[in-house]
Design a protein around this motif. Structure first.
Motif, PDB file in Angstrom:
ATOM      1  N   ASP A   1      -5.066   1.734   7.555  1.00 53.93           N
ATOM      2  CA  ASP A   1      -4.201   1.166   6.499  1.00 53.93           C
ATOM      3  C   ASP A   1      -3.353   1.831   5.936  1.00 53.93           C
ATOM      4  N   GLU A   2      -2.643   3.315   6.149  1.00 58.40           N
ATOM      5  CA  GLU A   2      -1.941   3.811   5.237  1.00 58.40           C
ATOM      6  C   GLU A   2      -0.278   2.761   6.086  1.00 58.40           C
ATOM      7  N   ALA A   3      -0.097   2.288   6.913  1.00 57.47           N
ATOM      8  CA  ALA A   3       1.464   1.414   6.894  1.00 57.47           C
ATOM      9  C   ALA A   3       1.220   0.500   6.549  1.00 57.47           C
ATOM     10  N   THR A   4      -0.425  -0.414   6.404  1.00 54.60           N
ATOM     11  CA  THR A   4      -0.043  -1.693   5.490  1.00 54.60           C
ATOM     12  C   THR A   4      -0.746  -1.552   4.446  1.00 54.60           C
ATOM     13  N   LEU A   5      -1.566  -1.054   3.818  1.00 51.83           N
ATOM     14  CA  LEU A   5      -2.164  -0.649   2.374  1.00 51.83           C
ATOM     15  C   LEU A   5      -1.359  -0.193   1.480  1.00 51.83           C
TER      16      LEU A   5
ATOM     17  N   ASP B   1     -12.035  -0.991   0.278  1.00 48.67           N
ATOM     18  CA  ASP B   1     -11.136  -0.601   1.506  1.00 48.67           C
ATOM     19  C   ASP B   1      -9.830   0.143   1.217  1.00 48.67           C
ATOM     20  N   ALA B   2     -10.275   0.799  -0.665  1.00 55.19           N
ATOM     21  CA  ALA B   2      -9.640   1.887  -1.086  1.00 55.19           C
ATOM     22  C   ALA B   2     -10.003   2.025  -2.669  1.00 55.19           C
ATOM     23  N   ILE B   3     -10.020   3.539  -2.604  1.00 50.55           N
ATOM     24  CA  ILE B   3     -10.975   3.947  -3.667  1.00 50.55           C
ATOM     25  C   ILE B   3      -9.525   4.431  -4.677  1.00 50.55           C
ATOM     26  N   PHE B   4      -9.817   4.270  -6.013  1.00 51.12           N
ATOM     27  CA  PHE B   4      -9.121   4.681  -7.335  1.00 51.12           C
ATOM     28  C   PHE B   4      -9.857   4.993  -8.501  1.00 51.12           C
ATOM     29  N   ALA B   5     -10.683   6.171  -8.265  1.00 54.09           N
ATOM     30  CA  ALA B   5     -10.815   7.243  -8.708  1.00 54.09           C
ATOM     31  C   ALA B   5     -11.037   8.399  -9.147  1.00 54.09           C
ATOM     32  N   SER B   6      -9.173   8.698  -9.575  1.00 53.72           N
ATOM     33  CA  SER B   6      -9.002  10.354 -10.492  1.00 53.72           C
ATOM     34  C   SER B   6      -9.016  10.811  -9.106  1.00 53.72           C
ATOM     35  N   VAL B   7      -8.906  10.663  -7.619  1.00 53.72           N
ATOM     36  CA  VAL B   7      -8.916  11.525  -6.231  1.00 53.72           C
ATOM     37  C   VAL B   7      -7.648  12.266  -6.405  1.00 53.72           C
ATOM     38  N   ALA B   8      -7.248  13.775  -6.120  1.00 57.69           N
ATOM     39  CA  ALA B   8      -6.153  14.242  -5.930  1.00 57.69           C
ATOM     40  C   ALA B   8      -5.618  14.447  -4.619  1.00 57.69           C
ATOM     41  N   ILE B   9      -5.290  14.088  -4.325  1.00 55.16           N
ATOM     42  CA  ILE B   9      -4.040  14.159  -3.100  1.00 55.16           C
ATOM     43  C   ILE B   9      -4.146  15.657  -2.578  1.00 55.16           C
ATOM     44  N   THR B  10      -5.353  15.727  -1.611  1.00 53.11           N
ATOM     45  CA  THR B  10      -5.270  17.396  -1.101  1.00 53.11           C
ATOM     46  C   THR B  10      -5.453  17.714   0.125  1.00 53.11           C
TER      47      THR B  10
ATOM     48  N   LYS C   1       1.918   0.871   2.176  1.00 58.49           N
ATOM     49  CA  LYS C   1       3.003   0.428   1.880  1.00 58.49           C
ATOM     50  C   LYS C   1       2.986  -0.948   0.774  1.00 58.49           C
ATOM     51  N   LYS C   2       2.059  -1.078   0.641  1.00 59.56           N
ATOM     52  CA  LYS C   2       1.254  -2.318  -0.350  1.00 59.56           C
ATOM     53  C   LYS C   2       1.526  -1.652  -1.591  1.00 59.56           C
ATOM     54  N   PHE C   3       0.341  -0.245  -1.869  1.00 61.99           N
ATOM     55  CA  PHE C   3      -0.034   0.057  -3.110  1.00 61.99           C
ATOM     56  C   PHE C   3       1.181   1.172  -3.427  1.00 61.99           C
ATOM     57  N   ASN C   4       2.317   1.669  -2.648  1.00 60.12           N
ATOM     58  CA  ASN C   4       2.994   2.680  -3.132  1.00 60.12           C
ATOM     59  C   ASN C   4       4.734   1.361  -3.386  1.00 60.12           C
ATOM     60  N   ALA C   5       4.587   0.787  -3.245  1.00 59.29           N
ATOM     61  CA  ALA C   5       5.804  -0.253  -3.928  1.00 59.29           C
ATOM     62  C   ALA C   5       5.259  -0.794  -5.178  1.00 59.29           C
ATOM     63  N   ALA C   6       4.244  -1.215  -5.318  1.00 55.05           N
ATOM     64  CA  ALA C   6       3.194  -1.784  -7.028  1.00 55.05           C
ATOM     65  C   ALA C   6       3.516  -0.108  -7.874  1.00 55.05           C
ATOM     66  N   ILE C   7       3.076   1.319  -7.226  1.00 56.30           N
ATOM     67  CA  ILE C   7       3.218   2.135  -7.731  1.00 56.30           C
ATOM     68  C   ILE C   7       4.690   2.200  -8.720  1.00 56.30           C
ATOM     69  N   GLU C   8       5.697   2.035  -7.599  1.00 61.22           N
ATOM     70  CA  GLU C   8       7.315   1.994  -8.144  1.00 61.22           C
ATOM     71  C   GLU C   8       7.550   0.924  -8.498  1.00 61.22           C
ATOM     72  N   ALA C   9       6.953  -0.303  -8.585  1.00 58.54           N
ATOM     73  CA  ALA C   9       7.215  -1.200  -9.845  1.00 58.54           C
ATOM     74  C   ALA C   9       6.876  -0.543 -11.142  1.00 58.54           C
ATOM     75  N   LEU C  10       6.304  -0.898 -10.933  1.00 57.65           N
ATOM     76  CA  LEU C  10       4.802  -0.631 -12.404  1.00 57.65           C
ATOM     77  C   LEU C  10       5.617   0.735 -13.120  1.00 57.65           C
ATOM     78  N   GLN C  11       6.261   1.895 -12.209  1.00 62.02           N
ATOM     79  CA  GLN C  11       6.615   2.941 -13.246  1.00 62.02           C
ATOM     80  C   GLN C  11       8.389   2.820 -14.247  1.00 62.02           C
ATOM     81  N   ALA C  12       8.740   1.599 -12.764  1.00 59.84           N
ATOM     82  CA  ALA C  12      10.306   1.166 -13.027  1.00 59.84           C
ATOM     83  C   ALA C  12      10.538   0.333 -14.626  1.00 59.84           C
ATOM     84  N   ASN C  13       8.929  -1.037 -14.363  1.00 63.08           N
ATOM     85  CA  ASN C  13       9.642  -1.676 -15.273  1.00 63.08           C
ATOM     86  C   ASN C  13       8.724  -1.312 -16.550  1.00 63.08           C
ATOM     87  N   GLY C  14       8.392  -0.238 -16.613  1.00 61.35           N
ATOM     88  CA  GLY C  14       7.265   0.227 -18.247  1.00 61.35           C
ATOM     89  C   GLY C  14       5.480   0.066 -17.890  1.00 61.35           C
TER      90      GLY C  14
END
Length: 258
Positions: free
Chosen positions: A220-224, A85-94, A226-239
């Motif tokens: 899946d960008e609008a749903t999944l 459903d998603a890939i998480f492997a140092s994939v550069a945004i190009t 959105k969830k990942f972006n919120a999680a990324i922001e949260a973990l940056q904010a809470n340390g």
């Protein structure tokens, strides 16, 4: 007539909302051969910075995640064929990859460097590397850059960066172009990396993109996303991101805020 159209639109919106996935269960494509980001430990289990980080994101999203190991150049095909459903492997945004898949916002960003025998006077350009064999991992931005730029070199492609290291140490290739933390912690700081070093300056080019993100299907960008972006922001904010990054790196790898 207008009422009929409005009713149809409302019904369609209601159906779409009902069919939108909640993403309570996710299959995450990971590589497992790119230390310190992801690798297989002596116990046969996945470990590394990105492994810990993606599980922290899953916990933040309250999602049950299954990690699916895949060679790097097979990750996007696996995503497109719905094996993950998603890939998480140092994939550069190009720009090129964004034509095919969608990305979350960046969660880390690090530069590319050449690695060769210590003392080698290599520069990351065609003239300096003329006649040299340059090892790169298939499917990476480093392969793309090397193919485009090192036109007087032999570009040798591998399924994993670990395979590149083996040939670099044995002398079958003269240098490798790769992500600097993966080179530093996955090779240079290990016994097998003795006698090797970064050579030449940091390599900068738009080919390397704007950072590393979570890859997903465009639908899946609008749903999944959105969830990942919120999680990324949260973990940056809470340390949490910094705590995990500090465990693996002695310099800042957080993406630059714009």
């Amino acid at each position: 007539m207008k009422k009929t159209v409005l009713f149809a639109l409302a019904l369609a919106a209601s159906v779409a909302q009902a069919q939108a996935p909640e993403w309570k269960k996710l299959r995450i494509g990971v590589e497992g051969a790119y230390p310190p980001f992801s690798e297989i430990g002596p116990d046969g289990k996945l470990k590394g910075f990105e492994i810990e980080l993606v599980l922290a994101y899953c916990a933040e999203m309250k999602a049950q995640c299954t990690l699916v190991q895949q060679e790097f150049d097979g990750l996007i095909p696996a995503l497109q064929s719905r094996k993950v459903d998603a890939i998480f492997a140092s994939v550069a945004i190009t720009e090129e990859r964004q034509k095919v898949i969608a990305f979350s916002k960046p969660y880390y960003n690090t530069p590319a460097r050449l690695v060769a025998k210590a003392g080698a006077k290599f520069e990351p350009n065609a003239a300096s590397l003329k006649g040299k064999k340059i090892g790169v991992q298939r499917g990476t931005t480093h392969e793309t850059y090397a193919t485009k730029t090192f036109t007087q070199s032999e570009i040798v492609r591998y399924g994993s960066q670990d395979q590149v290291f083996l040939d670099l140490k044995s002398g079958r290739v003269d240098a490798t172009l790769m992500d600097s933390p993966a080179a530093d912690f996955g090779f240079l700081k290990k016994p097998e990396g003795k006698g090797f070093a970064f050579v030449g300056p940091i390599v900068e080019d738009k080919i390397f993109g704007v950072g590393t993100g979570v890859g997903m299907r465009k639908a899946d960008e609008a749903t999944l996303g959105k969830k990942f972006n919120a999680a990324i922001e949260a973990l940056q904010a809470n340390g949490t991101f910094k705590k995990l990054a500090d465990k693996y790196f002695d310099y800042d790898i957080a993406p630059v805020k714009k």
